[in-house]
Design a protein around this motif. Structure first.
Motif, short mmCIF file in Angstrom:
data_model
loop_
_atom_site.label_atom_id
_atom_site.label_comp_id
_atom_site.label_asym_id
_atom_site.label_seq_id
_atom_site.Cartn_x
_atom_site.Cartn_y
_atom_site.Cartn_z
N UNK A 174 0.95 -1.01 -0.04
CA UNK A 174 -0.04 -0.23 0.07
C UNK A 174 0.99 1.27 -0.09
N UNK A 175 1.90 1.30 0.69
CA UNK A 175 2.77 2.36 0.93
C UNK A 175 3.32 2.65 -0.65
N UNK A 176 3.97 1.61 -1.01
CA UNK A 176 4.85 1.66 -2.30
C UNK A 176 3.72 2.09 -3.50
N UNK A 177 2.37 1.73 -3.49
CA UNK A 177 1.42 2.19 -4.41
C UNK A 177 1.00 3.70 -4.39
N UNK A 178 1.03 4.22 -3.18
CA UNK A 178 1.01 5.63 -3.25
C UNK A 178 2.11 6.17 -3.74
N UNK A 179 3.33 5.73 -3.50
CA UNK A 179 4.53 6.20 -4.12
C UNK A 179 4.35 6.20 -5.33
N UNK A 202 2.69 -0.32 -9.28
CA UNK A 202 2.79 -0.75 -7.98
C UNK A 202 3.99 -0.45 -7.19
N UNK A 203 5.10 0.30 -7.64
CA UNK A 203 6.09 0.48 -6.97
C UNK A 203 7.12 1.83 -7.37
N UNK A 204 7.45 2.53 -6.41
CA UNK A 204 8.53 3.75 -6.85
C UNK A 204 9.37 3.66 -5.99
#
Ligand SMILES: [Zn+2]
Length: 143
Positions: free
Chosen positions: A25-30, A134-136
């Motif tokens: 969830x954290x990385x999806x926001x990023x 999905x990731x940044x």
């Protein structure tokens, strides 16, 4: 469960994180260009890394609240010899621990400054590099 879609690599041979659960969830926001941290709905405390229960009050309720993206260098390490050949072209490079204005500390790479010019409490701003939906990756540059 569907298999993860392939994640493009910025440089062949580099490992790309494949987060699960709250970390996903954290990385999806990023990946959407928004740095967000959990903020406890019970006591207002910020949480990072993401977790199920608040370490202060024990609540399992939280909201993903957007960060200002600003912080100050808490500490860092400089790599002079790449253990992975995929990073050989980037040494020396610095990995920072930044204390964000909201309080959580976040790890990221340094950009836009020679590692030899780093200083404690240097003001920095986050820069997100999306690799997929999905990731940044998180980077920091001087503010
Ligand atoms: Zn709490």
């Amino acid at each position: 469960m569907a298999a993860d879609p392939p994640v493009p690599e910025t440089t062949p041979g580099r490992m790309v994180p494949r987060p699960e659960g709250l970390n996903a969830e954290f990385y999806a926001h990023c990946a959407r260009g928004e740095l967000r941290f959990q903020r406890c709905d019970g006591c207002g405390r910020w949480r990072h890394p993401p977790r199920v229960l608040c370490a202060t009050c024990g609540s399992d309720r939280y909201t993903w609240v957007r960060s200002s993206g600003r912080g100050r260098v808490h500490t860092w390490t400089v790599t002079h010899r790449a253990a992975n050949p995929a990073f050989a072209g980037e040494v020396p490079y610095a990995v920072l621990v930044v204390e964000m204005e909201e309080g959580p500390r976040l790890v990221g790479n340094l950009r836009g400054l020679d590692p030899g010019e780093l200083a404690l409490d240097l003001p920095v701003v986050v820069e997100l590099e999306p690799l997929s939906e999905r990731i940044a990756l998180t980077h920091f540059r001087p503010a």
